[in-house]
Design a protein around this motif. Sequence first.
Motif, PDB file in Angstrom:
ATOM      1  N   ALA A   1      -0.306   0.962   3.463  1.00  0.00           N
ATOM      2  CA  ALA A   1      -1.478   0.135   3.772  1.00  0.00           C
ATOM      3  C   ALA A   1      -2.171   0.573   5.055  1.00  0.00           C
ATOM      4  N   LYS A   2      -1.506   1.379   5.852  1.00  0.00           N
ATOM      5  CA  LYS A   2      -2.109   1.853   7.106  1.00  0.00           C
ATOM      6  C   LYS A   2      -3.413   2.600   6.850  1.00  0.00           C
ATOM      7  N   THR A   3      -3.437   3.406   5.779  1.00  0.00           N
ATOM      8  CA  THR A   3      -4.648   4.190   5.503  1.00  0.00           C
ATOM      9  C   THR A   3      -5.039   4.233   4.036  1.00  0.00           C
ATOM     10  N   TYR A   4      -4.124   3.891   3.114  1.00  0.00           N
ATOM     11  CA  TYR A   4      -4.430   4.005   1.691  1.00  0.00           C
ATOM     12  C   TYR A   4      -3.743   2.870   0.953  1.00  0.00           C
ATOM     13  N   PRO A   5      -4.256   1.639   1.083  1.00  0.00           N
ATOM     14  CA  PRO A   5      -3.600   0.486   0.455  1.00  0.00           C
ATOM     15  C   PRO A   5      -3.461   0.602  -1.060  1.00  0.00           C
ATOM     16  N   GLY A   6      -4.353   1.342  -1.701  1.00  0.00           N
ATOM     17  CA  GLY A   6      -4.325   1.453  -3.157  1.00  0.00           C
ATOM     18  C   GLY A   6      -3.573   2.649  -3.691  1.00  0.00           C
ATOM     19  N   TYR A   7      -2.744   3.285  -2.880  1.00  0.00           N
ATOM     20  CA  TYR A   7      -2.083   4.526  -3.294  1.00  0.00           C
ATOM     21  C   TYR A   7      -1.208   4.336  -4.528  1.00  0.00           C
ATOM     22  N   TRP A   8      -0.357   3.318  -4.502  1.00  0.00           N
ATOM     23  CA  TRP A   8       0.544   3.114  -5.639  1.00  0.00           C
ATOM     24  C   TRP A   8      -0.254   2.729  -6.886  1.00  0.00           C
ATOM     25  N   ASP A   9      -1.312   1.967  -6.720  1.00  0.00           N
ATOM     26  CA  ASP A   9      -2.180   1.634  -7.850  1.00  0.00           C
ATOM     27  C   ASP A   9      -2.793   2.895  -8.455  1.00  0.00           C
ATOM     28  N   ALA A  10      -3.188   3.831  -7.593  1.00  0.00           N
ATOM     29  CA  ALA A  10      -3.799   5.071  -8.083  1.00  0.00           C
ATOM     30  C   ALA A  10      -2.804   5.865  -8.920  1.00  0.00           C
ATOM     31  N   LEU A  11      -1.563   5.980  -8.452  1.00  0.00           N
ATOM     32  CA  LEU A  11      -0.559   6.707  -9.227  1.00  0.00           C
ATOM     33  C   LEU A  11      -0.281   6.006 -10.549  1.00  0.00           C
ATOM     34  N   ALA A  12      -0.178   4.677 -10.513  1.00  0.00           N
ATOM     35  CA  ALA A  12       0.067   3.922 -11.750  1.00  0.00           C
ATOM     36  C   ALA A  12      -1.060   4.129 -12.748  1.00  0.00           C
ATOM     37  N   ALA A  13      -2.308   4.157 -12.258  1.00  0.00           N
ATOM     38  CA  ALA A  13      -3.458   4.338 -13.143  1.00  0.00           C
ATOM     39  C   ALA A  13      -3.443   5.712 -13.809  1.00  0.00           C
ATOM     40  N   LEU A  14      -2.793   6.679 -13.158  1.00  0.00           N
ATOM     41  CA  LEU A  14      -2.662   8.019 -13.740  1.00  0.00           C
ATOM     42  C   LEU A  14      -1.498   8.119 -14.708  1.00  0.00           C
ATOM     43  N   GLY A  15      -0.747   7.018 -14.860  1.00  0.00           N
ATOM     44  CA  GLY A  15       0.356   7.007 -15.824  1.00  0.00           C
ATOM     45  C   GLY A  15       1.729   7.149 -15.224  1.00  0.00           C
ATOM     46  N   VAL A  16       1.835   7.113 -13.893  1.00  0.00           N
ATOM     47  CA  VAL A  16       3.134   7.231 -13.245  1.00  0.00           C
ATOM     48  C   VAL A  16       3.844   5.878 -13.318  1.00  0.00           C
ATOM     49  N   GLU A  17       5.106   5.898 -13.761  1.00  0.00           N
ATOM     50  CA  GLU A  17       5.885   4.667 -13.845  1.00  0.00           C
ATOM     51  C   GLU A  17       6.572   4.408 -12.508  1.00  0.00           C
ATOM     52  N   LEU A  18       6.317   3.235 -11.929  1.00  0.00           N
ATOM     53  CA  LEU A  18       6.853   2.869 -10.626  1.00  0.00           C
ATOM     54  C   LEU A  18       7.768   1.657 -10.776  1.00  0.00           C
ATOM     55  N   THR A  19       8.901   1.700 -10.085  1.00  0.00           N
ATOM     56  CA  THR A  19       9.813   0.556 -10.069  1.00  0.00           C
ATOM     57  C   THR A  19       9.972   0.077  -8.645  1.00  0.00           C
ATOM     58  N   PHE A  20       9.365  -1.073  -8.328  1.00  0.00           N
ATOM     59  CA  PHE A  20       9.454  -1.613  -6.970  1.00  0.00           C
ATOM     60  C   PHE A  20      10.722  -2.439  -6.821  1.00  0.00           C
ATOM     61  N   GLY A  21      11.225  -2.471  -5.590  1.00  0.00           N
ATOM     62  CA  GLY A  21      12.459  -3.180  -5.316  1.00  0.00           C
ATOM     63  C   GLY A  21      13.682  -2.354  -5.644  1.00  0.00           C
ATOM     64  N   ALA A  22      13.465  -1.036  -5.817  1.00  0.00           N
ATOM     65  CA  ALA A  22      14.565  -0.142  -6.199  1.00  0.00           C
ATOM     66  C   ALA A  22      15.581  -0.007  -5.073  1.00  0.00           C
TER      67      ALA A  22
END
Length: 424
Positions: A403-424
């Motif tokens: 969030a310091k410079t790119y708050p939407g970074y994880w959203d961007a990767l997810a939109a490209l089809g990357v599967e993310l598991t938070f709380g890992a």
Amino acid sequence: MTAPARIDGVRLTPVTAPLTGSVRLPGSKSITNRALLLAGLARGTSRLTGALKSDDTAHMAAALRDMGVSVEEPDETSFVVSGSGRLTAPQRSLFLGNAGTATRFLTAAAALADGAVVLDGDANMRKRPIAPLVEALAQLGIEAAAPTGCPPVVVAGKGGFEGGKVVIDARLSSQYASALLMTGACARGPVEVELAHAEIGAAGYIDLTLAAMRRFGAQVEQLGNRPAWRIEPTGYSAADVFIEPDASAATYLWAAEALTGGRIDLGMSAEAFSQPDAKAWAVICAFPRMPAVIEGSQMQDAIPTLAVLAAYNETPVRFTGISGLRVKECDRILALSQGLNAIRPGLAREEGDELVVEGDPALAGQERPCRIDTFDDHRIAMAFALAGLKTAGIVIQDPDCVAKTYPGYWDALAALGVELTFGA
């Protein structure tokens, strides 16, 4: 799929197909913070569009408000800034988190306030050097003190200063010089800013500063072929500014393309960026045969991206000219070495202030369970996410630090089809 605050970690599932799609990049942090400050020092109302909204720019905007500047935010990418050309002393300390750009720029600008200004930050900011700037301000008759050599800084603002000549050692950070240059236009007389050493980190950021100053009406000229500039005491006039996308953010997407053989449309070609980190494009294009030696002094924020990419290169890569990374949001040389060796022992090593990454294409497709300590550094988190695209088992700790410079970074990767598991 935005990561909730204070979550422990995020695991990326390696991709099995090229990443394709389009991503809207955030605005440039560097240009947004320059434009915010100059708009705050200007007479009239400025409109900044395409701007970055992040922790860093939020700290800058809040500090300007505390010093009497009106800063409105009509939408998620715009600021409307109205000022009188003067700053008032804040009623409280300016807390700037770990925003180094804002801290350095405002330390110089605080001389224009009509009273004492205290600038402070979080535990990480209190480890980042500010002494060269404090010493330079003294040459202009500006009283400032930072007893530890790092924030907190106390500046005895007197509503301005007379002008004069200052010589600054900007080898640790070009931001020291940029701070003096931008404040110089608000002096009562001309100001000359000269670099004590021609070699500085990321000299291209001086060009960004000069371009921003001129956009707000400053008259500044380089003195011959010397690393020195004369700034006339014009003050600043309001301006409407469109801020280009962030080149440092672009490097992660360029590297994701290279790693996966994908095609990601960022809406802007690499050649169109004015920011120094866009130089990383040429190096990324060489993957998996990156140069044996990469001199990184003029694209320092791109080095974490390039170092993680180099882990999958066919041959070793040595990064030189990166001593300034020791005093960023964290010691990035240490963080990169430690993170890469967590993925595979012996993958990287520090040699003085240089970093050697051995390169191991076989890591792609392997499972290498590890947790990457990001040291609360956004660039470390975003860079090591690239490793998670190819290697299973990698957990990025403290993912919300982006969030310091790119708050939407994880959203961007997810939109490209990357599967993310938070709380890992």
